[in-house]
Design a protein around this motif. Sequence first.
Motif, PDB file in Angstrom:
ATOM      1  N   VAL A  12       1.104  -1.292   0.031  1.00 16.05           N
ATOM      2  CA  VAL A  12      -0.053  -0.119   0.115  1.00 16.05           C
ATOM      3  C   VAL A  12       1.001   1.336  -0.093  1.00 16.05           C
ATOM      4  O   VAL A  12       0.647   2.088  -0.725  1.00 16.05           O
ATOM      5  N   ARG A  13       1.913   1.199   0.815  1.00 15.14           N
ATOM      6  CA  ARG A  13       3.050   2.529   0.819  1.00 15.14           C
ATOM      7  C   ARG A  13       3.341   2.668  -0.518  1.00 15.14           C
ATOM      8  O   ARG A  13       3.233   3.812  -1.079  1.00 15.14           O
ATOM      9  N   ARG A  14       3.873   1.633  -1.188  1.00 15.34           N
ATOM     10  CA  ARG A  14       4.387   1.800  -2.512  1.00 15.34           C
ATOM     11  C   ARG A  14       3.508   2.250  -3.495  1.00 15.34           C
ATOM     12  O   ARG A  14       3.660   3.244  -4.391  1.00 15.34           O
ATOM     13  N   VAL A  15       2.369   1.707  -3.468  1.00 16.55           N
ATOM     14  CA  VAL A  15       1.242   2.319  -4.409  1.00 16.55           C
ATOM     15  C   VAL A  15       0.898   3.651  -4.098  1.00 16.55           C
ATOM     16  O   VAL A  15       0.758   4.439  -5.023  1.00 16.55           O
ATOM     17  N   ASN A  16       0.858   4.038  -2.721  1.00 17.79           N
ATOM     18  CA  ASN A  16       0.513   5.468  -2.781  1.00 17.79           C
ATOM     19  C   ASN A  16       1.783   6.453  -3.189  1.00 17.79           C
ATOM     20  O   ASN A  16       1.593   7.444  -3.463  1.00 17.79           O
ATOM     21  N   GLU A  17       3.111   5.936  -2.876  1.00 20.39           N
ATOM     22  CA  GLU A  17       4.418   6.545  -3.344  1.00 20.39           C
ATOM     23  C   GLU A  17       4.454   6.622  -4.858  1.00 20.39           C
ATOM     24  O   GLU A  17       4.751   7.621  -5.541  1.00 20.39           O
ATOM     25  N   GLU A  18       4.285   5.589  -5.615  1.00 18.75           N
ATOM     26  CA  GLU A  18       4.388   5.415  -6.960  1.00 18.75           C
ATOM     27  C   GLU A  18       3.354   5.328  -7.806  1.00 18.75           C
ATOM     28  O   GLU A  18       3.674   5.334  -9.277  1.00 18.75           O
ATOM     29  N   GLY A  19       2.271   5.288  -7.248  1.00 19.09           N
ATOM     30  CA  GLY A  19       0.926   5.372  -8.187  1.00 19.09           C
ATOM     31  C   GLY A  19       0.428   3.716  -8.629  1.00 19.09           C
ATOM     32  O   GLY A  19      -0.560   3.784  -8.841  1.00 19.09           O
ATOM     33  N   ARG A  20       1.371   2.802  -8.540  1.00 20.54           N
ATOM     34  CA  ARG A  20       0.882   1.422  -9.009  1.00 20.54           C
ATOM     35  C   ARG A  20       1.994   0.607  -8.565  1.00 20.54           C
ATOM     36  O   ARG A  20       3.192   1.074  -8.099  1.00 20.54           O
ATOM     37  N   ILE A  21       1.735  -0.659  -8.646  1.00 23.42           N
ATOM     38  CA  ILE A  21       2.677  -1.752  -8.474  1.00 23.42           C
ATOM     39  C   ILE A  21       2.303  -2.922  -9.437  1.00 23.42           C
ATOM     40  O   ILE A  21       1.207  -3.108  -9.729  1.00 23.42           O
ATOM     41  N   MET A  22       3.377  -3.693  -9.889  1.00 25.69           N
ATOM     42  CA  MET A  22       3.053  -4.770 -10.442  1.00 25.69           C
ATOM     43  C   MET A  22       3.141  -5.939  -9.900  1.00 25.69           C
ATOM     44  O   MET A  22       4.177  -6.130  -8.985  1.00 25.69           O
ATOM     45  N   VAL A  23       2.448  -7.123 -10.210  1.00 22.82           N
ATOM     46  CA  VAL A  23       2.650  -8.316  -9.602  1.00 22.82           C
ATOM     47  C   VAL A  23       3.855  -9.066  -9.706  1.00 22.82           C
ATOM     48  O   VAL A  23       4.475  -9.175  -8.660  1.00 22.82           O
ATOM     49  N   SER A  24       4.738  -8.658 -10.764  1.00 21.83           N
ATOM     50  CA  SER A  24       6.157  -9.099 -10.946  1.00 21.83           C
ATOM     51  C   SER A  24       6.842  -8.384  -9.824  1.00 21.83           C
ATOM     52  O   SER A  24       7.905  -8.954  -9.420  1.00 21.83           O
ATOM     53  N   GLU A  25       6.667  -7.200  -9.713  1.00 20.09           N
ATOM     54  CA  GLU A  25       7.554  -6.411  -8.830  1.00 20.09           C
ATOM     55  C   GLU A  25       7.269  -6.974  -7.181  1.00 20.09           C
ATOM     56  O   GLU A  25       8.115  -7.088  -6.551  1.00 20.09           O
ATOM     57  N   ILE A  26       5.955  -7.377  -7.124  1.00 17.75           N
ATOM     58  CA  ILE A  26       5.692  -7.860  -5.701  1.00 17.75           C
ATOM     59  C   ILE A  26       6.515  -9.188  -5.511  1.00 17.75           C
ATOM     60  O   ILE A  26       7.058  -9.285  -4.317  1.00 17.75           O
ATOM     61  N   GLN A  27       6.434 -10.088  -6.641  1.00 15.26           N
ATOM     62  CA  GLN A  27       7.139 -11.156  -6.583  1.00 15.26           C
ATOM     63  C   GLN A  27       8.576 -11.152  -6.101  1.00 15.26           C
ATOM     64  O   GLN A  27       9.077 -11.863  -5.379  1.00 15.26           O
ATOM     65  N   SER A  28       9.167 -10.215  -6.972  1.00 23.55           N
ATOM     66  CA  SER A  28      10.507  -9.791  -6.802  1.00 23.55           C
ATOM     67  C   SER A  28      10.943  -9.126  -5.522  1.00 23.55           C
ATOM     68  O   SER A  28      11.848  -9.867  -4.896  1.00 23.55           O
TER      69      SER A  28
END
Length: 83
Positions: free
Chosen positions: A24-40
């Motif tokens: 949630v913090r990353r989405v708030n800061e960057e506006g989005r997150i990818m499933v592959s980013e979460i995996q990594s």
Amino acid sequence: MIYKNNKQEGEGSMFMEERQKDIVRRVNEEGRIMVSEIQSLYQVSVDCARRDLRVLESRGLLDTTDFEKVDMDGLLQDIKRLL
């Protein structure tokens, strides 16, 4: 009693709640997150990453539109990697 998995610290050992707060913090800061980013970032499976997103969406912490965009971005990234 608190249980953790048997992985070494830094290898997917973050608790689910901590991971979801960080997503949630990353989405708030960057506006989005990818499933592959979460995996990594968290060393989790695709299913686990998507489950986290569904939980966050059900709690109203992610917008449904954002959730769909995240899944599509992750899918496109995975396809590009295969080509």
